[in-house]
Design a protein around this motif. Structure first.
Motif, PDB file in Angstrom:
ATOM      1  N   ARG A 130       0.833  -1.206   0.000  1.00  0.00           N
ATOM      2  CA  ARG A 130       0.000   0.000   0.000  1.00  0.00           C
ATOM      3  C   ARG A 130       0.862   1.247   0.000  1.00  0.00           C
ATOM      4  O   ARG A 130       0.594   2.213  -0.731  1.00  0.00           O
ATOM      5  CB  ARG A 130      -0.942   0.010   1.210  1.00  0.00           C
ATOM      6  CG  ARG A 130      -2.137  -0.905   1.069  1.00  0.00           C
ATOM      7  CD  ARG A 130      -3.173  -0.648   2.150  1.00  0.00           C
ATOM      8  NE  ARG A 130      -2.659  -0.743   3.499  1.00  0.00           N
ATOM      9  CZ  ARG A 130      -2.649  -1.848   4.245  1.00  0.00           C
ATOM     10  NH1 ARG A 130      -3.143  -2.967   3.761  1.00  0.00           N
ATOM     11  NH2 ARG A 130      -2.164  -1.833   5.469  1.00  0.00           N
ATOM     12  N   ILE A 131       1.915   1.247   0.804  1.00  0.00           N
ATOM     13  CA  ILE A 131       2.820   2.399   0.869  1.00  0.00           C
ATOM     14  C   ILE A 131       3.499   2.603  -0.476  1.00  0.00           C
ATOM     15  O   ILE A 131       3.590   3.731  -0.974  1.00  0.00           O
ATOM     16  CB  ILE A 131       3.854   2.212   2.000  1.00  0.00           C
ATOM     17  CG1 ILE A 131       3.162   2.317   3.357  1.00  0.00           C
ATOM     18  CG2 ILE A 131       4.973   3.231   1.885  1.00  0.00           C
ATOM     19  CD1 ILE A 131       4.019   1.891   4.531  1.00  0.00           C
ATOM     20  N   LEU A 132       3.971   1.526  -1.083  1.00  0.00           N
ATOM     21  CA  LEU A 132       4.610   1.619  -2.396  1.00  0.00           C
ATOM     22  C   LEU A 132       3.647   2.194  -3.429  1.00  0.00           C
ATOM     23  O   LEU A 132       4.022   3.049  -4.234  1.00  0.00           O
ATOM     24  CB  LEU A 132       5.121   0.253  -2.843  1.00  0.00           C
ATOM     25  CG  LEU A 132       5.787   0.202  -4.212  1.00  0.00           C
ATOM     26  CD1 LEU A 132       7.020   1.103  -4.249  1.00  0.00           C
ATOM     27  CD2 LEU A 132       6.159  -1.225  -4.567  1.00  0.00           C
ATOM     28  N   SER A 133       2.410   1.748  -3.375  1.00  0.00           N
ATOM     29  CA  SER A 133       1.403   2.258  -4.304  1.00  0.00           C
ATOM     30  C   SER A 133       1.190   3.760  -4.102  1.00  0.00           C
ATOM     31  O   SER A 133       1.109   4.522  -5.071  1.00  0.00           O
ATOM     32  CB  SER A 133       0.096   1.503  -4.105  1.00  0.00           C
ATOM     33  OG  SER A 133      -0.915   2.038  -4.912  1.00  0.00           O
ATOM     34  N   LEU A 134       1.110   4.193  -2.853  1.00  0.00           N
ATOM     35  CA  LEU A 134       0.936   5.622  -2.563  1.00  0.00           C
ATOM     36  C   LEU A 134       2.138   6.433  -3.048  1.00  0.00           C
ATOM     37  O   LEU A 134       1.979   7.523  -3.612  1.00  0.00           O
ATOM     38  CB  LEU A 134       0.725   5.839  -1.067  1.00  0.00           C
ATOM     39  CG  LEU A 134      -0.617   5.375  -0.506  1.00  0.00           C
ATOM     40  CD1 LEU A 134      -0.609   5.464   1.016  1.00  0.00           C
ATOM     41  CD2 LEU A 134      -1.750   6.183  -1.097  1.00  0.00           C
ATOM     42  N   VAL A 135       3.329   5.910  -2.843  1.00  0.00           N
ATOM     43  CA  VAL A 135       4.532   6.612  -3.281  1.00  0.00           C
ATOM     44  C   VAL A 135       4.577   6.706  -4.798  1.00  0.00           C
ATOM     45  O   VAL A 135       4.898   7.756  -5.364  1.00  0.00           O
ATOM     46  CB  VAL A 135       5.801   5.918  -2.725  1.00  0.00           C
ATOM     47  CG1 VAL A 135       7.062   6.433  -3.387  1.00  0.00           C
ATOM     48  CG2 VAL A 135       5.880   6.102  -1.216  1.00  0.00           C
ATOM     49  N   GLN A 136       4.228   5.622  -5.480  1.00  0.00           N
ATOM     50  CA  GLN A 136       4.218   5.646  -6.944  1.00  0.00           C
ATOM     51  C   GLN A 136       3.188   6.635  -7.466  1.00  0.00           C
ATOM     52  O   GLN A 136       3.448   7.367  -8.427  1.00  0.00           O
ATOM     53  CB  GLN A 136       3.932   4.248  -7.491  1.00  0.00           C
ATOM     54  CG  GLN A 136       5.096   3.301  -7.323  1.00  0.00           C
ATOM     55  CD  GLN A 136       4.758   1.878  -7.730  1.00  0.00           C
ATOM     56  OE1 GLN A 136       3.600   1.457  -7.692  1.00  0.00           O
ATOM     57  NE2 GLN A 136       5.775   1.122  -8.117  1.00  0.00           N
ATOM     58  N   GLU A 137       2.036   6.685  -6.819  1.00  0.00           N
ATOM     59  CA  GLU A 137       1.005   7.646  -7.221  1.00  0.00           C
ATOM     60  C   GLU A 137       1.494   9.080  -6.995  1.00  0.00           C
ATOM     61  O   GLU A 137       1.301   9.949  -7.849  1.00  0.00           O
ATOM     62  CB  GLU A 137      -0.262   7.390  -6.409  1.00  0.00           C
ATOM     63  CG  GLU A 137      -1.427   8.244  -6.807  1.00  0.00           C
ATOM     64  CD  GLU A 137      -2.665   7.919  -5.980  1.00  0.00           C
ATOM     65  OE1 GLU A 137      -3.350   8.868  -5.581  1.00  0.00           O
ATOM     66  OE2 GLU A 137      -2.922   6.728  -5.741  1.00  0.00           O
TER      67      GLU A 137
END
Length: 94
Positions: A53-60
């Motif tokens: 989830r954190i990786l997804s937020l960072v990529q976004e």
């Protein structure tokens, strides 16, 4: 706390294949061994989900930053063109 077999069913899309395989293998262990490792396995699964989830937020956020930078570069170029145009007009009026 959920059992490893339930965890495997609900998070197949979110977890790496190796972790899903481990959850399945732990689910097939005898009860005494499964109970001994299920707590640690659940923590690993939750940690992996949280990291995803954190990786997804960072990529976004990075995607949005790239877009914002493109808009800023465009705006800067437009401002420079306007400045040069006004400067040319001002020098021509003198």
């Amino acid at each position: 706390m959920s059992t490893p077999s339930n965890t495997a069913k609900t998070t197949v899309e979110e977890l790496p294949a190796e972790l899903v395989e481990l959850v399945t293998a732990v689910g097939q262990l005898p009860t005494e061994y499964r109970v001994a490792v299920s707590g640690a396995l659940s923590r690993v699964v939750e940690s992996t989900r949280r990291r995803r989830r954190i990786l997804s937020l960072v990529q976004e956020a990075l995607g949005q930053l790239r877009l914002d930078m493109k808009y800023l570069a465009f705006d800067l170029e437009a401002t420079r063109r306007e400045r040069d145009e006004y400067r040319t007009r001002l020098e021509g009026a003198e």
